[in-house]
Design a protein around this motif. Structure first.
Motif, short mmCIF file in Angstrom:
data_model
loop_
_atom_site.label_atom_id
_atom_site.label_comp_id
_atom_site.label_asym_id
_atom_site.label_seq_id
_atom_site.Cartn_x
_atom_site.Cartn_y
_atom_site.Cartn_z
N GLU A 121 -5.29 -2.31 -9.53
CA GLU A 121 -3.98 -1.79 -9.11
C GLU A 121 -3.96 -1.63 -7.60
O GLU A 121 -3.00 -2.00 -6.92
CB GLU A 121 -3.69 -0.45 -9.81
CG GLU A 121 -2.24 0.00 -9.75
CD GLU A 121 -1.90 0.96 -8.63
OE1 GLU A 121 -0.74 1.36 -8.55
OE2 GLU A 121 -2.77 1.30 -7.81
N ARG B 198 -5.12 8.26 -7.73
CA ARG B 198 -5.94 7.14 -8.19
C ARG B 198 -7.42 7.48 -8.02
O ARG B 198 -8.25 7.26 -8.91
CB ARG B 198 -5.59 5.86 -7.43
CG ARG B 198 -6.35 4.64 -7.98
CD ARG B 198 -5.86 3.33 -7.37
NE ARG B 198 -5.86 3.44 -5.93
CZ ARG B 198 -4.91 2.97 -5.14
NH1 ARG B 198 -3.87 2.34 -5.63
NH2 ARG B 198 -4.99 3.14 -3.83
N GLU C 82 2.84 5.55 3.92
CA GLU C 82 2.40 5.81 2.54
C GLU C 82 3.56 5.85 1.54
O GLU C 82 3.34 6.01 0.34
CB GLU C 82 1.61 7.12 2.49
CG GLU C 82 0.29 7.03 3.26
CD GLU C 82 -0.74 6.16 2.54
OE1 GLU C 82 -0.90 4.98 2.95
OE2 GLU C 82 -1.35 6.63 1.57
N LYS D 77 0.26 10.75 -2.39
CA LYS D 77 -0.40 11.30 -3.58
C LYS D 77 -0.84 10.17 -4.54
O LYS D 77 -1.74 10.36 -5.34
CB LYS D 77 0.53 12.27 -4.32
CG LYS D 77 0.83 13.55 -3.56
CD LYS D 77 -0.43 14.32 -3.22
CE LYS D 77 -0.16 15.69 -2.61
NZ LYS D 77 0.75 15.71 -1.47
N HIS D 78 -0.21 9.01 -4.42
CA HIS D 78 -0.58 7.87 -5.26
C HIS D 78 -2.06 7.55 -5.05
O HIS D 78 -2.83 7.41 -6.00
CB HIS D 78 0.28 6.67 -4.85
CG HIS D 78 0.21 5.52 -5.80
ND1 HIS D 78 0.98 5.46 -6.93
CD2 HIS D 78 -0.53 4.39 -5.79
CE1 HIS D 78 0.72 4.33 -7.58
NE2 HIS D 78 -0.20 3.67 -6.90
N ARG D 79 -2.45 7.51 -3.79
CA ARG D 79 -3.83 7.21 -3.41
C ARG D 79 -4.79 8.31 -3.89
O ARG D 79 -5.86 8.05 -4.42
CB ARG D 79 -3.83 7.14 -1.89
CG ARG D 79 -4.97 6.49 -1.23
CD ARG D 79 -4.85 6.73 0.26
NE ARG D 79 -3.93 5.85 0.96
CZ ARG D 79 -4.17 4.58 1.25
NH1 ARG D 79 -5.28 4.02 0.86
NH2 ARG D 79 -3.31 3.87 1.94
N ALA E 149 2.57 10.38 -9.90
CA ALA E 149 1.44 9.44 -9.78
C ALA E 149 0.53 9.55 -11.01
O ALA E 149 0.05 8.53 -11.53
CB ALA E 149 0.67 9.71 -8.50
N ASP F 219 5.58 10.30 2.90
CA ASP F 219 6.56 9.76 1.94
C ASP F 219 7.81 9.33 2.68
O ASP F 219 7.89 9.43 3.91
CB ASP F 219 6.85 10.77 0.80
CG ASP F 219 7.54 12.03 1.27
OD1 ASP F 219 7.80 12.18 2.48
OD2 ASP F 219 7.84 12.89 0.40
N ALA G 152 8.19 7.61 -14.85
CA ALA G 152 6.85 7.06 -14.65
C ALA G 152 6.04 7.07 -15.96
O ALA G 152 4.88 6.66 -15.97
CB ALA G 152 6.11 7.83 -13.55
N HIS H 88 3.63 3.02 -1.42
CA HIS H 88 2.93 3.02 -2.72
C HIS H 88 3.95 2.95 -3.86
O HIS H 88 5.07 3.42 -3.71
CB HIS H 88 2.12 4.32 -2.88
CG HIS H 88 0.90 4.38 -2.03
ND1 HIS H 88 -0.17 3.54 -2.18
CD2 HIS H 88 0.58 5.20 -1.00
CE1 HIS H 88 -1.11 3.83 -1.29
NE2 HIS H 88 -0.68 4.83 -0.55
N HIS I 254 2.05 7.69 -13.80
CA HIS I 254 1.94 6.25 -13.53
C HIS I 254 0.56 5.72 -13.94
O HIS I 254 0.45 4.72 -14.65
CB HIS I 254 2.18 6.02 -12.04
CG HIS I 254 1.89 4.64 -11.54
ND1 HIS I 254 2.82 3.63 -11.53
CD2 HIS I 254 0.75 4.10 -11.04
CE1 HIS I 254 2.27 2.53 -11.06
NE2 HIS I 254 1.01 2.78 -10.73
N THR J 62 4.48 4.74 -6.37
CA THR J 62 5.16 6.00 -6.70
C THR J 62 5.65 6.72 -5.44
O THR J 62 6.06 7.88 -5.50
CB THR J 62 4.28 6.95 -7.55
OG1 THR J 62 3.07 7.25 -6.83
CG2 THR J 62 3.91 6.31 -8.88
#
Ligand SMILES: *Cc1c(COP(=O)(O)O)cnc(C)c1O
Length: 359
Positions: A20, A61, A47, A56-58, A90, A318, A121, A50, A93, A52
């Motif tokens: 991903e 993950r 960022e 925070k996506h990073r 996130a 964001d 999500a 991403h 997701h 989402t």
């Protein structure tokens, strides 16, 4: 056979997470050059790109990878988070990607639009029953009672990023800066919520021995600025931040004060002014980027005064989209005493002349 091995499912899940990350590639780096500060480049690490929409996506993950590697999430373990914000989106997701159920325990006044983002999500949500201060404990208890795993971003995001083994925001950023006129910026600027992002950037600087310094831009009501200046980690303000994603009433465990060279307190109306300035300049960022941009401009003005050229890189946590009816709406801002007021003039003047009013 590999397929029967008890770790086979987790290994496959970790591979899906890695794929991903690879599929989407690095988030963009935008460059801003202002007439008032010639020879000083401002870079925005975007960022919002991403899937989402936030940094925070990073973090989430990395949290999943770290938790899978520890064996704490297995095939069909329900995942729980204690927030109605971007961490919940996130988590939903990635849970969907791994075919796991995901529930966000959300504070009672979570906006409907935020709940819709969790559902879209692929996640579920339920209202917390206990007071907001007990949200994490309530979620932990619920996870224990249901055989689920509580994904605790305030406690675990920073160690997860440090040890999950995937390229970090800092790795990506410095690789992108390599092709710019000033590959080692004078400053990195970010806000701090969990503190994971500033800790990641600071660790990278120390590990590589870069001369770059790290500034945390901190909004009103946050414990980070008073605690960093006094060295007292138990500092608590008891007041929520008004800038989404950054500023905390207490010092979170992921915040690494020794990795930070400077904490810049930023008035909330100044964060709003900077957000609007960026918007007008063609960078549709969210409020926490406004806070970081205000601090970055102040630092650029000091560089100019000293005759220093170079670059400053800041984290754009964001984008503007979720804030059209709030931080980008003048009536909403007026009702909350958050109008940009004279701060907008400070920025316009800085952009044109490089001078910082009152500095
Ligand atoms: C969480 C967040 C931050 C701060 O990142 P941390 O790593 O949690 O300190 C900044 N901006 C936005 C929009 C965020 O959601």
């Amino acid at each position: 056979m590999a397929a029967d091995h008890p770790h086979a499912w987790a290994a496959r899940a970790i591979r899906l997470l890695r794929d991903e990350a690879r599929q989407h590639g690095p988030t963009p780096l935008h460059t801003l050059r202002l007439p008032g500060v010639p020879g000083i480049d401002l870079h925005l690490k975007d960022e919002s790109a991403h899937p989402t929409g936030t940094l925070k996506h990073r973090l989430v993950r990395a949290l999943f990878t770290y938790t899978l590697a520890a064996g704490a999430i297995q095939d069909s373990t329900p995942v729980l988070v204690a927030t109605g914000g971007p961490v919940a989106v996130a988590a939903a997701h990635f849970a969907r990607l791994l075919d796991l159920p995901c529930t966000a325990v959300v504070p009672p006044r979570t906006p409907a639009a935020a709940l819709d983002r969790i559902t879209a999500a692929g996640g579920d949500w339920q209202y917390a029953e206990r007071p907001p201060a007990a949200l994490q404990e309530e979620t932990r208890a619920l996870a224990e009672a249901t055989g689920g795993h509580f994904l605790d971003h305030f406690t675990d995001a920073a160690p997860a990023v440090a040890s999950c083994g995937d390229p970090t925001l800092a790795d990506e950023l410095f690789a992108q800066l390599r092709t710019t006129p000033h590959p080692l910026p004078a400053w990195l600027v970010t806000g701090a919520g969990t503190g994971a992002t500033s800790a990641t950037l600071g660790r990278h600087l120390h590990r590589h021995g870069h001369p770059t310094r790290l500034a945390v831009a901190d909004p009103e009501n946050s414990a980070y600025y008073p605690s960093w200046t006094t060295g007292y980690s138990g500092y608590a303000t008891g007041m929520p931040s008004r800038i989404p994603g950054i500023g905390r009433p207490r010092v979170e465990p992921g915040f690494l004060p020794t990795a930070v060279d400077l904490v810049v307190p930023v008035p909330d109306p100044a964060s709003v002014a900077a957000l609007h300035w960026l918007h007008t300049a063609g960078f549709p960022a969210g409020p926490s980027t406004g806070t970081a941009f205000w601090a970055a401009c102040h630092l650029a003005a000091r560089m100019r005064e000293k005759g220093v050229r170079g670059s400053i890189a800041l984290v754009m946590g964001d984008g503007a989209d979720p804030y059209r009816a709030t931080y980008l709406d003048p009536a909403w801002l007026t009702a909350r005493d958050l109008e940009p007021g004279p701060h907008r003039t400070t920025l316009d003047r800085f952009a044109a002349t490089g001078e910082w009013a009152g500095a």
